[in-house]
Design a protein around this motif. Structure first.
Motif, short mmCIF file in Angstrom:
data_model
loop_
_atom_site.label_atom_id
_atom_site.label_comp_id
_atom_site.label_asym_id
_atom_site.label_seq_id
_atom_site.Cartn_x
_atom_site.Cartn_y
_atom_site.Cartn_z
N GLU A 121 1.45 -3.18 6.93
CA GLU A 121 1.82 -4.39 6.21
C GLU A 121 1.15 -4.46 4.84
O GLU A 121 1.76 -4.84 3.85
N GLY A 122 -0.10 -4.05 4.79
CA GLY A 122 -0.82 -4.06 3.52
C GLY A 122 -0.34 -3.03 2.53
O GLY A 122 -0.51 -3.18 1.32
N PHE A 123 0.28 -1.98 3.03
CA PHE A 123 0.71 -0.88 2.16
C PHE A 123 1.66 -1.32 1.06
O PHE A 123 1.56 -0.88 -0.08
N LYS A 124 2.58 -2.19 1.38
CA LYS A 124 3.59 -2.61 0.40
C LYS A 124 3.26 -3.91 -0.31
O LYS A 124 4.07 -4.42 -1.08
N LYS A 125 2.09 -4.45 -0.06
CA LYS A 125 1.73 -5.69 -0.74
C LYS A 125 1.50 -5.42 -2.22
O LYS A 125 1.00 -4.38 -2.62
N ARG A 126 1.89 -6.36 -3.02
CA ARG A 126 1.69 -6.25 -4.46
C ARG A 126 0.29 -6.73 -4.78
O ARG A 126 -0.09 -7.83 -4.42
N GLY A 127 -0.45 -5.89 -5.42
CA GLY A 127 -1.81 -6.25 -5.80
C GLY A 127 -2.82 -5.79 -4.77
O GLY A 127 -2.59 -5.88 -3.56
N SER A 128 -3.92 -5.28 -5.26
CA SER A 128 -4.93 -4.72 -4.36
C SER A 128 -5.64 -5.78 -3.53
O SER A 128 -6.06 -5.49 -2.41
N LYS A 129 -5.73 -7.01 -4.01
CA LYS A 129 -6.39 -8.05 -3.21
C LYS A 129 -5.62 -8.32 -1.92
O LYS A 129 -6.23 -8.47 -0.86
N ASP A 130 -4.31 -8.39 -2.01
CA ASP A 130 -3.49 -8.58 -0.81
C ASP A 130 -3.63 -7.39 0.13
O ASP A 130 -3.79 -7.56 1.34
N THR A 131 -3.57 -6.19 -0.42
CA THR A 131 -3.71 -4.98 0.40
C THR A 131 -5.06 -4.97 1.10
O THR A 131 -5.14 -4.72 2.31
N MET A 132 -6.11 -5.27 0.37
CA MET A 132 -7.46 -5.25 0.96
C MET A 132 -7.62 -6.32 2.03
O MET A 132 -8.33 -6.12 3.01
N ARG A 133 -6.93 -7.45 1.87
CA ARG A 133 -6.99 -8.50 2.90
C ARG A 133 -6.45 -7.98 4.22
O ARG A 133 -7.04 -8.18 5.29
N PHE A 134 -5.33 -7.26 4.17
CA PHE A 134 -4.77 -6.69 5.40
C PHE A 134 -5.65 -5.58 5.97
O PHE A 134 -5.76 -5.43 7.18
N LEU A 135 -6.28 -4.82 5.10
CA LEU A 135 -7.21 -3.79 5.59
C LEU A 135 -8.43 -4.43 6.25
O LEU A 135 -8.95 -3.89 7.23
#
Length: 121
Positions: A56-70
């Motif tokens: 889910e985090g892979f396709k998020k726009r912006g690294s903050k969103d991606t890091m939240r899922f990680l």
């Protein structure tokens, strides 16, 4: 140097996390029947959450969103770490193979998180 991942399936961390899920299902299948809606179910849900949140985090726009899922993925990983300890203490079977794979996923997840964080700078 590796080519950038086109899909989450290209990520080694996702591949290893998916393997962890498959092995968790196989491991928990041997648990006592009375654990079907208890430890088995909780363990499986936490295990599935690891690669699902990476995906889910892979396709998020912006690294903050991606890091939240990680971060969510890492929380689920720690939950699984506890379930491995609990299952071992309850003598539900040998979990060394799961623990070793979980440690590998943890290292890869840390590396992926740091790579995203460093790409921001």
């Amino acid at each position: 140097m590796r080519k950038p991942a086109k899909t989450f399936r290209d990520l080694i961390v996702w591949q290893k996390a998916h393997q962890f899920v498959l092995k968790t299902y196989k491991y928990t299948k041997k648990f006592p029947k009375h654990e079907l809606y208890g430890l088995s179910s909780q363990f499986r849900r936490a295990a599935v959450s690891i690669p699902a949140n990476i995906a889910e985090g892979f396709k998020k726009r912006g690294s903050k969103d991606t890091m939240r899922f990680l971060n969510i993925s890492h929380g689920s990983l720690e939950e699984c770490r506890y379930y491995i300890i609990l299952a071992k203490d309850l003598k539900y079977g040998d979990s060394d193979h799961l623990n070793n794979l979980l440690e590998e996923v943890s290292r890869l997840l840390d590396g992926y998180y740091k790579a995203i964080l460093n790409s921001e700078s």
